[in-house]
Motif scaffolding. Structure first.
Motif, PDB file in Angstrom:
ATOM      1  N   TRP A  40       0.981  -1.119   0.048  1.00  0.00           N
ATOM      2  CA  TRP A  40       0.213   0.051   0.118  1.00  0.00           C
ATOM      3  C   TRP A  40       1.010   1.149   0.000  1.00  0.00           C
ATOM      4  CZ3 TRP A  40      -4.710  -0.794  -1.412  1.00  0.00           C
ATOM      5  CH2 TRP A  40      -5.405  -1.942  -0.969  1.00  0.00           C
ATOM      6  N   ASP A  41       2.175   1.237   0.705  1.00  0.00           N
ATOM      7  CA  ASP A  41       2.786   2.290   0.656  1.00  0.00           C
ATOM      8  C   ASP A  41       3.755   2.773  -0.399  1.00  0.00           C
ATOM      9  OD1 ASP A  41       1.846   2.643   3.367  1.00  0.00           O
ATOM     10  OD2 ASP A  41       3.310   1.320   4.206  1.00  0.00           O
ATOM     11  N   LEU A  42       3.938   1.758  -1.097  1.00  0.00           N
ATOM     12  CA  LEU A  42       5.019   2.003  -2.581  1.00  0.00           C
ATOM     13  C   LEU A  42       4.152   1.182  -3.510  1.00  0.00           C
ATOM     14  CD1 LEU A  42       8.489   1.557  -0.917  1.00  0.00           C
ATOM     15  CD2 LEU A  42       7.403   3.663  -1.781  1.00  0.00           C
ATOM     16  N   PRO A  43       3.120   1.692  -4.122  1.00  0.00           N
ATOM     17  CA  PRO A  43       2.452   1.186  -5.043  1.00  0.00           C
ATOM     18  C   PRO A  43       3.108   0.988  -6.424  1.00  0.00           C
ATOM     19  CG  PRO A  43       1.226   3.147  -4.211  1.00  0.00           C
ATOM     20  CD  PRO A  43       2.567   2.999  -3.601  1.00  0.00           C
ATOM     21  N   ASP A  44       2.984  -0.363  -6.749  1.00  0.00           N
ATOM     22  CA  ASP A  44       3.714  -0.817  -8.026  1.00  0.00           C
ATOM     23  C   ASP A  44       2.710  -1.004  -8.909  1.00  0.00           C
ATOM     24  OD1 ASP A  44       6.175  -2.293  -9.393  1.00  0.00           O
ATOM     25  OD2 ASP A  44       4.512  -3.638  -9.440  1.00  0.00           O
ATOM     26  N   PHE A  45       2.707  -0.317  -9.972  1.00  0.00           N
ATOM     27  CA  PHE A  45       1.737  -0.107 -11.091  1.00  0.00           C
ATOM     28  C   PHE A  45       1.088  -1.511 -11.613  1.00  0.00           C
ATOM     29  CE2 PHE A  45       0.627   0.341 -15.640  1.00  0.00           C
ATOM     30  CZ  PHE A  45      -0.785   1.062 -15.374  1.00  0.00           C
ATOM     31  N   THR A  46       2.203  -2.463 -11.905  1.00  0.00           N
ATOM     32  CA  THR A  46       1.941  -3.718 -12.511  1.00  0.00           C
ATOM     33  C   THR A  46       1.377  -4.589 -11.358  1.00  0.00           C
ATOM     34  OG1 THR A  46       3.723  -3.387 -13.895  1.00  0.00           O
ATOM     35  CG2 THR A  46       2.966  -5.799 -13.621  1.00  0.00           C
ATOM     36  N   ASP A  47       1.780  -4.640 -10.383  1.00  0.00           N
ATOM     37  CA  ASP A  47       1.200  -5.458  -9.095  1.00  0.00           C
ATOM     38  C   ASP A  47      -0.223  -4.700  -8.691  1.00  0.00           C
ATOM     39  OD1 ASP A  47       1.447  -6.973  -6.941  1.00  0.00           O
ATOM     40  OD2 ASP A  47       1.133  -4.968  -5.625  1.00  0.00           O
ATOM     41  N   TRP A  48      -0.182  -3.459  -8.919  1.00  0.00           N
ATOM     42  CA  TRP A  48      -1.696  -3.285  -8.616  1.00  0.00           C
ATOM     43  C   TRP A  48      -2.786  -3.522  -9.689  1.00  0.00           C
ATOM     44  CZ3 TRP A  48      -3.425   1.574  -5.333  1.00  0.00           C
ATOM     45  CH2 TRP A  48      -2.660   1.697  -4.344  1.00  0.00           C
ATOM     46  N   LEU A  49      -2.297  -3.512 -10.876  1.00  0.00           N
ATOM     47  CA  LEU A  49      -3.342  -3.894 -12.083  1.00  0.00           C
ATOM     48  C   LEU A  49      -3.539  -5.422 -11.811  1.00  0.00           C
ATOM     49  CD1 LEU A  49      -1.325  -2.305 -15.149  1.00  0.00           C
ATOM     50  CD2 LEU A  49      -3.593  -1.759 -14.414  1.00  0.00           C
ATOM     51  N   ALA A  50      -2.467  -6.128 -11.509  1.00  0.00           N
ATOM     52  CA  ALA A  50      -2.818  -7.649 -11.336  1.00  0.00           C
ATOM     53  C   ALA A  50      -3.675  -7.823 -10.025  1.00  0.00           C
ATOM     54  CB  ALA A  50      -1.490  -8.307 -11.324  1.00  0.00           C
ATOM     55  N   ALA A  51      -3.464  -7.250  -9.180  1.00  0.00           N
ATOM     56  CA  ALA A  51      -4.188  -7.319  -7.913  1.00  0.00           C
ATOM     57  C   ALA A  51      -5.823  -7.035  -8.337  1.00  0.00           C
ATOM     58  CB  ALA A  51      -3.765  -6.684  -6.681  1.00  0.00           C
ATOM     59  N   LEU A  52      -5.863  -5.917  -8.920  1.00  0.00           N
ATOM     60  CA  LEU A  52      -7.415  -5.708  -9.310  1.00  0.00           C
ATOM     61  C   LEU A  52      -8.001  -6.634 -10.411  1.00  0.00           C
ATOM     62  CD1 LEU A  52      -9.683  -4.006  -9.532  1.00  0.00           C
ATOM     63  CD2 LEU A  52      -8.674  -2.327 -11.302  1.00  0.00           C
ATOM     64  N   GLU A  53      -7.307  -7.284 -11.263  1.00  0.00           N
ATOM     65  CA  GLU A  53      -7.662  -8.095 -12.185  1.00  0.00           C
ATOM     66  C   GLU A  53      -7.994  -9.447 -11.253  1.00  0.00           C
ATOM     67  OE1 GLU A  53      -8.046  -9.977 -16.038  1.00  0.00           O
ATOM     68  OE2 GLU A  53      -8.433  -7.919 -15.221  1.00  0.00           O
ATOM     69  N   ALA A  54      -7.164  -9.668 -10.525  1.00  0.00           N
ATOM     70  CA  ALA A  54      -7.401 -11.040  -9.621  1.00  0.00           C
ATOM     71  C   ALA A  54      -8.699 -10.792  -8.708  1.00  0.00           C
ATOM     72  CB  ALA A  54      -6.292 -11.230  -8.642  1.00  0.00           C
ATOM     73  N   ALA A  55      -9.051  -9.745  -8.286  1.00  0.00           N
ATOM     74  CA  ALA A  55     -10.161  -9.256  -7.528  1.00  0.00           C
ATOM     75  C   ALA A  55     -11.433  -9.352  -8.143  1.00  0.00           C
ATOM     76  CB  ALA A  55     -10.162  -7.802  -6.612  1.00  0.00           C
ATOM     77  N   VAL A  56     -11.260  -9.036  -9.705  1.00  0.00           N
ATOM     78  CA  VAL A  56     -12.507  -8.862 -10.487  1.00  0.00           C
ATOM     79  C   VAL A  56     -12.852 -10.284 -10.784  1.00  0.00           C
ATOM     80  CG1 VAL A  56     -13.455  -8.177 -12.698  1.00  0.00           C
ATOM     81  CG2 VAL A  56     -12.095  -6.477 -11.242  1.00  0.00           C
ATOM     82  N   ILE A  57     -11.760 -11.028 -11.200  1.00  0.00           N
ATOM     83  CA  ILE A  57     -12.084 -12.586 -11.553  1.00  0.00           C
ATOM     84  C   ILE A  57     -12.660 -13.322 -10.340  1.00  0.00           C
ATOM     85  CG2 ILE A  57     -10.781 -14.622 -11.854  1.00  0.00           C
ATOM     86  CD1 ILE A  57      -8.682 -13.046 -13.546  1.00  0.00           C
TER      87      ILE A  57
END
Length: 177
Positions: A37-54
């Motif tokens: 949360w403190d050092l957002p990594d763009f690629t990681d955040w994209l993957a986390a959102l994709e996983a949550a939607v799936i």
């Protein structure tokens, strides 16, 4: 039942934040889980959102704050996963003097409309993004706009508590979608 994915901005929305309060009160709200949360990594955040939607049992409603609003604009261009709607609260302006350097990977916002119903919520005195900036993003994204008055960055420091007015905005968005 409508399912919601809660997407805090950097820092992760602590226990006094309206997102955390909503999530604690409604089992249909689940937080996406990036690595940091403190050092957002763009690629990681994209993957986390994709996983949550799936993982959602049906097309969810996204409930985003700050940096996650920009994340959604990027994600919806690269994913075909269905989403019912998005509440986009306190959209930050990457050109503002206070926009963090670690967020610059999120800054090149894709052009065009979002592919689902959306509502941008802004305050009149957000240090991270002006109401004019929020209006420009709402227009670009094809979103409705709600200006709620002088509530800063619409976070825990704004003194909104459970923010029932925000919950009413979310309910209205869900009904329209």
């Amino acid at each position: 039942m409508t399912h919601f994915i809660v997407l805090p901005g950097s820092g992760g929305s602590g226990p006094a934040h309206w997102q955390s309060r909503w999530e604690g009160a409604d089992p249909a709200m689940r937080r996406f889980r990036p690595s940091s949360w403190d050092l957002p990594d763009f690629t990681d955040w994209l993957a986390a959102l994709e996983a949550a939607v799936i993982a959602a049992p049906e097309p969810p409603v996204l409930v985003a704050h700050s940096l996650s609003c920009l994340l959604i604009a990027h994600w919806q261009r690269i994913s075909q996963r269905p989403v019912k709607a998005a509440l986009l609260v306190a959209v930050p302006d990457p050109a503002s003097a206070v926009f963090p350097e670690y967020g610059m990977a999120f800054a090149r916002i894709p052009e065009g409309k979002l592919r689902f119903a959306s509502l941008v919520v802004t305050s009149t005195n957000d240090p991270y993004g002006s109401a004019e900036y929020a209006q420009a993003r709402a227009t670009q994204w094809g979103s409705r706009l709600a200006v709620i008055g002088p509530f800063g960055h619409i976070n825990a420091e704004s003194g909104l508590g459970n923010w029932p007015e925000g919950l009413a905005l979310l309910e209205g968005l869900v009904c329209e979608a």
